[in-house]
Scaffold this active site. Structure first.
Site, PDB file in Angstrom:
ATOM      1  N   MET A  87       0.822  -1.202   0.000  1.00  0.00           N
ATOM      2  CA  MET A  87       0.000   0.000   0.000  1.00  0.00           C
ATOM      3  C   MET A  87       0.867   1.267   0.000  1.00  0.00           C
ATOM      4  O   MET A  87       2.065   1.217   0.193  1.00  0.00           O
ATOM      5  CB  MET A  87      -0.921  -0.004   1.217  1.00  0.00           C
ATOM      6  CG  MET A  87      -1.910  -1.164   1.240  1.00  0.00           C
ATOM      7  SD  MET A  87      -2.919  -1.205   2.735  1.00  0.00           S
ATOM      8  CE  MET A  87      -3.876   0.313   2.554  1.00  0.00           C
ATOM      9  N   HIS A  88       0.203   2.405  -0.227  1.00  0.00           N
ATOM     10  CA  HIS A  88       0.740   3.756  -0.014  1.00  0.00           C
ATOM     11  C   HIS A  88       1.760   4.216  -1.042  1.00  0.00           C
ATOM     12  O   HIS A  88       2.140   5.386  -1.038  1.00  0.00           O
ATOM     13  CB  HIS A  88       1.384   3.891   1.371  1.00  0.00           C
ATOM     14  CG  HIS A  88       0.568   3.373   2.501  1.00  0.00           C
ATOM     15  ND1 HIS A  88      -0.704   3.821   2.775  1.00  0.00           N
ATOM     16  CD2 HIS A  88       0.844   2.429   3.441  1.00  0.00           C
ATOM     17  CE1 HIS A  88      -1.166   3.187   3.830  1.00  0.00           C
ATOM     18  NE2 HIS A  88      -0.261   2.327   4.254  1.00  0.00           N
ATOM     19  N   ASP A 244      -2.641  -5.042   0.482  1.00  0.00           N
ATOM     20  CA  ASP A 244      -2.124  -6.330   0.945  1.00  0.00           C
ATOM     21  C   ASP A 244      -2.689  -6.763   2.289  1.00  0.00           C
ATOM     22  O   ASP A 244      -2.978  -7.951   2.498  1.00  0.00           O
ATOM     23  CB  ASP A 244      -0.599  -6.332   0.969  1.00  0.00           C
ATOM     24  CG  ASP A 244       0.017  -5.179   1.748  1.00  0.00           C
ATOM     25  OD1 ASP A 244      -0.730  -4.354   2.323  1.00  0.00           O
ATOM     26  OD2 ASP A 244       1.260  -5.093   1.795  1.00  0.00           O
TER      27      ASP A 244
END
Length: 494
Positions: A87-88, A244
Site C-alpha cells: 500500500m501507499h 495487501d
C-alpha cells in the site's frame, strides 16, 4: 456471471520483497504457488524506491512459474485473477501512462515535513480520512515531488498505487478500490470515495485519480498480448483487488468484527475489522476500508517486522533459518539479563508516527552472544506490536485471539513470544505465508459469482500458541517495560 465448480483463479501479491502468485480452485484447493524476488533501492537516507518495470518482470516470472506447475487442463480453467499489493506507494505517470520516476514506497520517510503542511492545507484531513498524515502515505509524497521535483510534477497526469499500476499493465484500465485508496489520504473514509478537498491540498483533481470499484468487481479483461504470452483465454477478467493487509485478511477469512490477524511480513500489522469507520489518529491507529462493501478495519502498522530479522541475518552472514535453529539450540534462560532491541530500522508508525526513529541494541554484555541478540530481535518486534495493540485497545478494540500470517509466522518461537507479550492466543493457519495472494484469488472467485461465505471460509488451524502463565512471562514483560521506557530518551538522542 455464472460460477462453475471447476473454476480456477489466480491471485497475485505485489510485495516489497517479491511477487507471489497462487492458483486457487473453486473448492478452496490451493493448486500451486510461485515467487519472484524484488529488491529495494535506497538512493538517499529515508528513501525507499522500486522501478515498476521490475514489478512487471517479477509478475511475468511468477505467472510463468505457476503455469509450469499446473497441468494444461487446470491452466485452461483459469477464468479470473486479482492483484493484492503493498500500500501507499506513489507511481507517477505522464499522459501516455509512462512512469515519470521510480515509485516511492510505503516505507519511504522523506516526506515528513510535508505531513504538517498537508494538514494545514486541509484542516479536515483527519476527520475526512480517519488518519493522521504520515510520511509513508501517498499524499505527502506528492507534496514532496511538487517541492523537490517540480518538472516531474508538471508532467504528472495520473497517480496510481502499486497494485493498480500492475492492473493497468494487465488490462489497460486505470482502477482502484477503497481498501488501498484509503491509505492515500485522498479518500473520504465514510463515503468510500475520493475527497475533492484532500486532492486539492496536494494540487490534484479527480482527473488524476483512477476510477474506484469495490474489490471483487470486474475492472477489465486480460490484454490479448498477455493472454497469448501466458497461454490464457482472452476472456479472463481482472477484479479490482485489494491492499495487501485487507487481502491477507480475506485469505484468512477475517471479515467480521470480533475477528483479527497479526501479520509478520516485511512490516508488522494488527488488523481488526469494524462495522463502521473507527478512527483513532492521535495514536497512529489506521482506519481503512475493508476489501468488502460496508466494512472497515483498524490497523496498528509497524514498519519493521520480519525485515528486522532479515537484516540481522544479513549482518551475521547467516540464513534466518540458521539463526533460529541456533537460538533453539541455545536454550536461553528466560530470566537471564538479555539485551533489548529497538527494531526501528525504517522509522515507525503506530503509535509513534515517526519516520526518523532509529534502531538500537541496549544492555549488551560481554557474556551475550549471537543467540541472545537474535532473541532480542524477536522480542523487540513483539514489544513494538504490543505498543500498537495498546493503541488499538484505546480505540475500543477488544480482540480475543489473532490469526498469524506472513513469513515470520513460520517461526513457532516468535509466535510464542508474541502470544506472551500480547497476552492473546495466536492461531497459525495452514499456508499462513500466502495470505495476500490467496485473498486476491478469493476475490477473483467472488468476481465470477461464487458466494463470499463459501469462498472466504477461515482456514484450518495448524497450531495455537497460548500465553504462558503470568509467572513464566514475568521476565519478558519486565523487558518490555524497559523497552517502553527507552523510547523517549533514545529518540531525544536522534
Amino acid at each position: 456471471m455464472s460460477a462453475r465448480t471447476d473454476d480456477v483463479t489466480l491471485g497475485l501479491d505485489l510485495g516489497t520483497s517479491g511477487v507471489k502468485a497462487v492458483a486457487l480452485q473453486a473448492d478452496g484447493t490451493l493448486l500451486a504457488q510461485a515467487h519472484a524476488a524484488l529488491t529495494v533501492s535506497r538512493p538517499a537516507p529515508l528513501w525507499s524506491e522500486q522501478d515498476p518495470a521490475d514489478w512487471w518482470a517479477a509478475t511475468d516470472a511468477a505467472v510463468n512459474a505457476l503455469r509450469a506447475q499446473l497441468a494444461p487442463a487446470a491452466w485452461a480453467r483459469v477464468r479470473a485473477l486479482a492483484v493484492a499489493g503493498q500500500m501507499h506507494g506513489a507511481v507517477l505517470l505522464d499522459a501516455q501512462d509512462q512512469t515519470l520516476r521510480p515509485a516511492i514506497l510505503w516505507n519511504d520517510g522523506r516526506a515528513q515535513a510535508q505531513c504538517a503542511e498537508l494538514e494545514v492545507r486541509a484542516p479536515n484531513s483527519r476527520e475526512d480520512t480517519g488518519n493522521v498524515a504520515m510520511a509513508g502515505f501517498t499524499a505527502p509524497k506528492l507534496l514532496w515531488v511538487a517541492a523537490h521535483e517540480p518538472a516531474v510534477f508538471e508532467r504528472l497526469d495520473r497517480v496510481l498505487l502499486p497494485k493498480d499500476w500492475l492492473v493497468l499493465q494487465l488490462t489497460g484500465v486505470a482502477s482502484s478500490e477503497p481498501s488501498d485508496a484509503a491509505g492515500t489520504l485522498w479518500l473520504d473514509l465514510a463515503r468510500r470515495d475520493w475527497s475533492d478537498e484532500q486532492l486539492k491540498a496536494t494540487g490534484l483533481q479527480r482527473r488524476h485519480m483512477p476510477v474506484l470499484h469495490e474489490s471483487a468487481q470486474v475492472v477489465g479483461h486480460l490484454l490479448p498480448q498477455w493472454a497469448r504470452a501466458w497461454g490464457l483465454s482472452p476472456a479472463v477478467h481482472v477484479a479490482a483487488g485489494a491492499g495487501d493487509n485487507a487481502a491477507a485478511a480475506l485469505g484468512l477469512g477475517v471479515l467480521h468484527p470480533g475477528q483479527g490477524l497479526v501479520s509478520l511480513g516485511t512490516s508488522g500489522v494488527i488488523f481488526l475489522p469494524t462495522a463502521q469507520p473507527q478512527p483513532h489518529p492521535a495514536r497512529g491507529v489506521h482506519a481503512f476500508c475493508h476489501a468488502r462493501p460496508h466494512t472497515w478495519h483498524q490497523m496498528a502498522v509497524h514498519l519493521n517486522a520480519a525485515s528486522v530479522l532479515a537484516w540481522w541475518a544479513e549482518v551475521c552472514g547467516q540464513p534466518v533459518a540458521a539463526l533460529l535453529a541456533e537460538l533453539d539450540a541455545a536454550a536461553l534462560d528466560p530470566a537471564a539479563e538479555l539485551p533489548l532491541c529497538l527494531p526501528y530500522l525504517s522509522g515507525e508508525r503506530t503509535p509513534h508516527a515517526d519516520p526518523a526513529a532509529s534502531g538500537a541494541f541496549l544492555g549488551l554484555r560481554a557474556s551475550h552472544g549471537r543467540a541472545d541478540m537474535t532473541q532480542a530481535v524477536l522480542e523487540g518486534v513483539a514489544f513494538a506490536l504490543a505498543d500498537g495493540l495498546d493503541a488499538l485497545r484505546e480505540a475500543g478494540a477488544r480482540p480475543e485471539a489473532l490469526l498469524a500470517t506472513g513469513g515470520g509466522a513460520r517461526s513457532g518461537r516468535w509466535l510464542q513470544v508474541l502470544a506472551d507479550v500480547l497476552d492473546l492466543p495466536l492461531q497459525r493457519p495452514l499456508a499462513a505465508e500466502v495470505g495476500p495472494a490467496l485473498g486476491a484469488a478469493r476475490l477473483a472467485l467472488c468476481s465470477l459469482g461464487h458466494a463470499e461465505a463459501a469462498v472466504m471460509a477461515p482456514p484450518a488451524i495448524e497450531q495455537v500458541f497460548e500465553p504462558r502463565p503470568a509467572a513464566a512471562r514475568a521476565p519478558l514483560l519486565a523487558r518490555r517495560a524497559r523497552f517502553q521506557a527507552a523510547w523517549a530518551p533514545l529518540r531525544a538522542l536522534g
